[in-house]
Scaffold this motif. Structure first.
Motif, PDB file in Angstrom:
ATOM      1  N   SER A  57      32.396  45.099  21.195  1.00 32.97           N
ATOM      2  CA  SER A  57      32.775  45.027  22.600  1.00 32.97           C
ATOM      3  C   SER A  57      33.015  43.579  23.011  1.00 32.97           C
ATOM      4  CB  SER A  57      31.685  45.643  23.484  1.00 32.97           C
ATOM      5  OG  SER A  57      30.465  44.957  23.305  1.00 32.97           O
ATOM      6  N   GLN A  58      33.736  43.442  24.098  1.00 36.61           N
ATOM      7  CA  GLN A  58      33.980  42.125  24.666  1.00 36.61           C
ATOM      8  C   GLN A  58      33.889  42.246  26.175  1.00 36.61           C
ATOM      9  OE1 GLN A  58      37.912  40.901  23.598  1.00 36.61           O
ATOM     10  NE2 GLN A  58      38.924  42.471  24.779  1.00 36.61           N
ATOM     11  N   SER A  59      33.543  41.157  26.804  1.00 36.20           N
ATOM     12  CA  SER A  59      33.473  41.127  28.254  1.00 36.20           C
ATOM     13  C   SER A  59      34.798  40.617  28.795  1.00 36.20           C
ATOM     14  CB  SER A  59      32.338  40.192  28.689  1.00 36.20           C
ATOM     15  OG  SER A  59      32.273  40.122  30.088  1.00 36.20           O
ATOM     16  N   ARG A  60      35.322  41.310  29.804  1.00 38.50           N
ATOM     17  CA  ARG A  60      36.578  40.903  30.428  1.00 38.50           C
ATOM     18  C   ARG A  60      36.338  40.765  31.925  1.00 38.50           C
ATOM     19  NH1 ARG A  60      40.764  43.505  32.992  1.00 38.50           N
ATOM     20  NH2 ARG A  60      39.888  45.549  32.586  1.00 38.50           N
ATOM     21  N   GLU A  61      36.877  39.740  32.496  1.00 39.56           N
ATOM     22  CA  GLU A  61      36.724  39.513  33.933  1.00 39.56           C
ATOM     23  C   GLU A  61      37.695  40.408  34.705  1.00 39.56           C
ATOM     24  OE1 GLU A  61      37.869  35.776  36.371  1.00 39.56           O
ATOM     25  OE2 GLU A  61      35.808  35.452  35.676  1.00 39.56           O
ATOM     26  N   VAL A  62      37.177  41.121  35.688  1.00 39.06           N
ATOM     27  CA  VAL A  62      37.994  41.994  36.521  1.00 39.06           C
ATOM     28  C   VAL A  62      38.075  41.377  37.912  1.00 39.06           C
ATOM     29  CG1 VAL A  62      38.191  44.284  37.550  1.00 39.06           C
ATOM     30  CG2 VAL A  62      37.297  44.034  35.230  1.00 39.06           C
ATOM     31  N   GLN A  63      39.288  41.134  38.372  1.00 42.14           N
ATOM     32  CA  GLN A  63      39.485  40.584  39.709  1.00 42.14           C
ATOM     33  C   GLN A  63      39.939  41.711  40.624  1.00 42.14           C
ATOM     34  OE1 GLN A  63      42.043  37.172  39.374  1.00 42.14           O
ATOM     35  NE2 GLN A  63      40.539  36.041  38.202  1.00 42.14           N
ATOM     36  N   ASP A  64      38.986  42.271  41.333  1.00 39.14           N
ATOM     37  CA  ASP A  64      39.234  43.394  42.225  1.00 39.14           C
ATOM     38  C   ASP A  64      39.645  42.854  43.591  1.00 39.14           C
ATOM     39  OD1 ASP A  64      38.841  45.589  44.066  1.00 39.14           O
ATOM     40  OD2 ASP A  64      37.746  46.576  42.464  1.00 39.14           O
ATOM     41  N   PRO A  65      40.750  43.345  44.171  1.00 43.08           N
ATOM     42  CA  PRO A  65      41.189  42.828  45.468  1.00 43.08           C
ATOM     43  C   PRO A  65      40.241  43.199  46.617  1.00 43.08           C
ATOM     44  CG  PRO A  65      42.582  44.643  44.785  1.00 43.08           C
ATOM     45  CD  PRO A  65      41.665  44.339  43.642  1.00 43.08           C
ATOM     46  N   LEU A  66      39.440  44.238  46.420  1.00 41.85           N
ATOM     47  CA  LEU A  66      38.539  44.680  47.490  1.00 41.85           C
ATOM     48  C   LEU A  66      37.122  44.147  47.346  1.00 41.85           C
ATOM     49  CD1 LEU A  66      39.661  48.414  47.672  1.00 41.85           C
ATOM     50  CD2 LEU A  66      40.417  46.506  49.094  1.00 41.85           C
ATOM     51  N   TYR A  67      36.720  43.763  46.129  1.00 43.44           N
ATOM     52  CA  TYR A  67      35.349  43.343  45.879  1.00 43.44           C
ATOM     53  C   TYR A  67      35.342  42.013  45.144  1.00 43.44           C
ATOM     54  CZ  TYR A  67      34.677  48.258  46.939  1.00 43.44           C
ATOM     55  OH  TYR A  67      34.707  49.483  47.545  1.00 43.44           O
ATOM     56  N   ASP A  68      34.156  41.479  44.928  1.00 42.56           N
ATOM     57  CA  ASP A  68      34.020  40.236  44.170  1.00 42.56           C
ATOM     58  C   ASP A  68      34.431  40.461  42.714  1.00 42.56           C
ATOM     59  OD1 ASP A  68      33.034  38.873  46.369  1.00 42.56           O
ATOM     60  OD2 ASP A  68      30.930  39.254  45.855  1.00 42.56           O
TER      61      ASP A  68
END
Length: 156
Positions: A57-68
């Motif tokens: 597995s790998q960690s990926r950054e998620v940039q959600d427009p509604l949340y942090d």
């Protein structure tokens, strides 16, 4: 898959393929490889054979427009391959240790204690890519016996 394509093409880097065959050539080869995998899995599935794929597995950054912004754990495979894996799979599990935290005194320092056993998370969460078309219980031990028992119970 990435390494297999490079070896089959006789190069050491994806950039070498792009230099030789043009921009996007590696992606095209990757797409053809995924189509072969998809076709093979479909053929096995029609014969009633279930396939199990394992991946780190790998960690990926998620940039959600509604949340942090938050981190999400997903298989360490190319994005297109991950999309095909998700489409093909009835179950995607995420295996990890349970972690217990305890506050130690007035300074509120946290002590993190991992459990020695691994558990398979089968239902999706914002921080974990998981899938469960079979409606199995969410947290089962990461063992073949536990998964087999859950599948048998589901199919009754």
């Amino acid at each position: 898959m990435h390494d297999h394509i490079l070896k089959a093409e006789g190069v050491t880097r994806a950039a070498d393929i792009a230099k030789r065959d043009g921009f996007g050539a590696f992606s095209e080869l990757e797409g053809k490889a995924m189509k072969r995998i998809y076709t093979a899995f479909e053929a096995l599935n029609t014969k009633g054979i279930n396939c199990i794929m394992l991946a780190h597995s790998q960690s990926r950054e998620v940039q959600d427009p509604l949340y942090d912004t938050y981190s999400r754990w997903e298989p360490k495979v190319p994005k297109r391959a991950c999309a095909v894996m998700v489409e093909l799979s009835d179950i995607i599990g995420f295996s990890s240790q349970k972690v217990f935290t305890k506050s130690s005194g007035e300074d509120r320092t946290l002590a993190v204690t991992p459990d020695s056993n691994f558990y398979l998370t089968l239902n999706p969460r914002p921080s974990i890519l998981a899938k469960n078309r079979s409606h199995l219980p969410d947290g089962i031990p990461t063992t073949w016996d536990a998964l087999q028992a859950a599948l048998i119970a589901h199919n009754k």
